[in-house]
Design a protein around this motif. Structure first.
Motif, PDB file in Angstrom:
ATOM      1  N   ILE A 272       0.855  -1.178   0.000  1.00  0.00           N
ATOM      2  CA  ILE A 272       0.000   0.000   0.000  1.00  0.00           C
ATOM      3  C   ILE A 272       0.895   1.233   0.000  1.00  0.00           C
ATOM      4  O   ILE A 272       1.905   1.287   0.716  1.00  0.00           O
ATOM      5  CB  ILE A 272      -0.929  -0.005   1.235  1.00  0.00           C
ATOM      6  N   LYS A 273       0.538   2.206  -0.804  1.00  0.00           N
ATOM      7  CA  LYS A 273       1.386   3.387  -0.974  1.00  0.00           C
ATOM      8  C   LYS A 273       1.625   4.127   0.338  1.00  0.00           C
ATOM      9  O   LYS A 273       2.722   4.617   0.593  1.00  0.00           O
ATOM     10  CB  LYS A 273       0.761   4.334  -2.008  1.00  0.00           C
ATOM     11  N   PHE A 274       0.583   4.216   1.159  1.00  0.00           N
ATOM     12  CA  PHE A 274       0.702   4.950   2.419  1.00  0.00           C
ATOM     13  C   PHE A 274       1.268   4.025   3.497  1.00  0.00           C
ATOM     14  O   PHE A 274       0.590   3.118   3.961  1.00  0.00           O
ATOM     15  CB  PHE A 274      -0.658   5.506   2.836  1.00  0.00           C
ATOM     16  N   LYS A 275       2.513   4.294   3.877  1.00  0.00           N
ATOM     17  CA  LYS A 275       3.226   3.419   4.796  1.00  0.00           C
ATOM     18  C   LYS A 275       2.530   3.306   6.140  1.00  0.00           C
ATOM     19  O   LYS A 275       2.439   2.214   6.717  1.00  0.00           O
ATOM     20  CB  LYS A 275       4.661   3.940   4.998  1.00  0.00           C
ATOM     21  N   SER A 276       2.020   4.398   6.655  1.00  0.00           N
ATOM     22  CA  SER A 276       1.357   4.376   7.963  1.00  0.00           C
ATOM     23  C   SER A 276       0.100   3.501   7.920  1.00  0.00           C
ATOM     24  O   SER A 276      -0.169   2.736   8.855  1.00  0.00           O
ATOM     25  CB  SER A 276       1.004   5.791   8.414  1.00  0.00           C
ATOM     26  N   ILE A 281      -2.703  -1.777   8.973  1.00  0.00           N
ATOM     27  CA  ILE A 281      -3.340  -2.987   8.438  1.00  0.00           C
ATOM     28  C   ILE A 281      -2.572  -4.236   8.865  1.00  0.00           C
ATOM     29  O   ILE A 281      -3.176  -5.235   9.282  1.00  0.00           O
ATOM     30  CB  ILE A 281      -3.435  -2.899   6.897  1.00  0.00           C
ATOM     31  N   ILE A 282      -1.252  -4.188   8.791  1.00  0.00           N
ATOM     32  CA  ILE A 282      -0.439  -5.339   9.184  1.00  0.00           C
ATOM     33  C   ILE A 282      -0.627  -5.652  10.666  1.00  0.00           C
ATOM     34  O   ILE A 282      -0.771  -6.816  11.060  1.00  0.00           O
ATOM     35  CB  ILE A 282       1.057  -5.085   8.869  1.00  0.00           C
ATOM     36  N   HIS A 283      -0.655  -4.608  11.496  1.00  0.00           N
ATOM     37  CA  HIS A 283      -0.810  -4.821  12.930  1.00  0.00           C
ATOM     38  C   HIS A 283      -2.176  -5.424  13.259  1.00  0.00           C
ATOM     39  O   HIS A 283      -2.262  -6.405  14.015  1.00  0.00           O
ATOM     40  CB  HIS A 283      -0.618  -3.503  13.693  1.00  0.00           C
TER      41      HIS A 283
END
Length: 347
Positions: A272-276, A281-283
């Motif tokens: 996803i372009k937006f790192k934050s 999402i990963i968390h």
């Protein structure tokens, strides 16, 4: 697939917490609030299916089956038993409920095998479906391959078809045998029993079978299939209750297929372009299993009442905040150590 896992747990969380929102907003959310558990089932089948095909294509033996079971159980059982013991302890010590007799039933995932689940730890019904799937599907594949000596590709497909047929036959039997239809019958007999919902996971396995053996077909028309799948899911969610035979007999199958055809598009998303946003999402994806286990019975039924807050919107945010915080701790302190241990002892 972190996105789909995150979406699934958010759908579950919203369905459990929307009661604290204004009624108009609840009605608005209800239009889009599809069954998050169904999403979990298909996603789980897809991920586990890919693992099964890889493992059993290399070697088909009971040792491989046991290794598969051990990896799954070390992933799911520690958190489950930990929360189960806490909930049983609370029932016994606080409410004085004699629930020890249920310990055996819940310990071996028998609480909703072919009968309605009790009100205690009701969200565990879906984990029971998954655990029985983990047990039955590899064993069925092994037995078909052993006795009929079919190719593994064919054996997998036969196993998939048999499980789909079995669940549909059970639903048809229930529909004509149970007589009167009401929400209790629909929820406890059709929605939340192992024998009526095990096929939801197998559609994910079917997607994995296509992914492994026919990758071109799997990836073809991924974008349009994603759009069609989303539209069909929303239509089923909002229209199924208006047509009783459809709701009881066909909606489960069509919803699973609709979710299944969204997988190629979602599987193609790597970053996803937006790192934050990607980190969030990963968390959420990592702690999703813990969130599922604790959000309803432990947090909503036991912890929230301790605050004695009568303002619904505060309870809404407390439910979310406490669930995310406790799930993060549970993941880091219990789930992750067991996953690390699993990877050390099992190859």
């Amino acid at each position: 697939m972190d996105i789909l896992r995150t979406v699934a747990i958010l759908l579950v969380m919203i369905s459990h917490s929307k009661v604290y929102l204004p009624l108009d907003f609840q009605n608005f959310l209800s239009f889009f609030l599809i069954d998050g558990v169904a999403v979990f089932f298909v996603l789980s089948g897809f991920l586990i299916g890919k693992i099964m095909f890889k493992v059993f294509t290399e070697e088909t033996s009971f040792k491989q089956i046991f290794n598969f079971w051990a990896r799954r159980w070390l992933r799911t059982l520690p958190n489950y038993y930990f929360i189960l013991l806490i909930l049983i302890g609370l029932e016994v010590l606080v409410n004085g409920t004699n629930i020890i007799s249920d310990l055996f039933k819940y310990s071996f995932f028998l609480q909703n095998l072919y009968y309605p689940i009790d009100n205690f730890f009701p969200e565990s019904w879906s984990l029971t479906v998954e655990e029985w799937f983990y047990l039955i599907c590899p064993l069925l594949f092994f037995l078909i391959h052993f006795f009929f000596r079919k190719s593994k590709k064919t054996t997998f497909l036969i196993s998939i078809i048999l499980i789909i047929l079995f669940a549909n036959i059970v639903r048809i039997y229930y529909y004509f045998d149970l007589g009167a239809k009401n929400y209790f019958i629909y929820d406890r007999y059709f929605v939340r029993q192992v024998i009526t919902r095990i096929d939801a996971i197998i559609y994910g396995v079917l997607a994995a079978w296509i992914y492994v053996y026919y990758p071109n077909i799997f990836n073809k028309y991924a974008n349009i299939n994603f759009i069609i799948g989303c539209i069909v899911i929303l239509l089923i969610h909002n229209l199924e209750s208006q047509y009783q035979p459809f709701q009881y007999l066909l909606s489960f199958t069509l919803a699973s297929i609709a979710i299944m055809i969204t997988l190629p598009f979602l599987n193609s998303i790597k970053n996803i372009k937006f790192k934050s946003l990607q980190n969030i999402i990963i968390h959420i994806s990592l702690i999703s299993y813990s969130m599922y286990l604790i959000n309803l019975s432990l947090v909503n039924f036991w912890i929230l009442p301790l605050f004695k807050i009568r303002t619904d919107i505060i309870n809404f945010f407390l439910l979310w905040g406490i669930t995310i915080i406790l799930s993060t701790i549970l993941y880091k302190r219990l789930e992750l150590p067991f996953l690390t241990f699993r990877d050390k002892i099992l190859k």
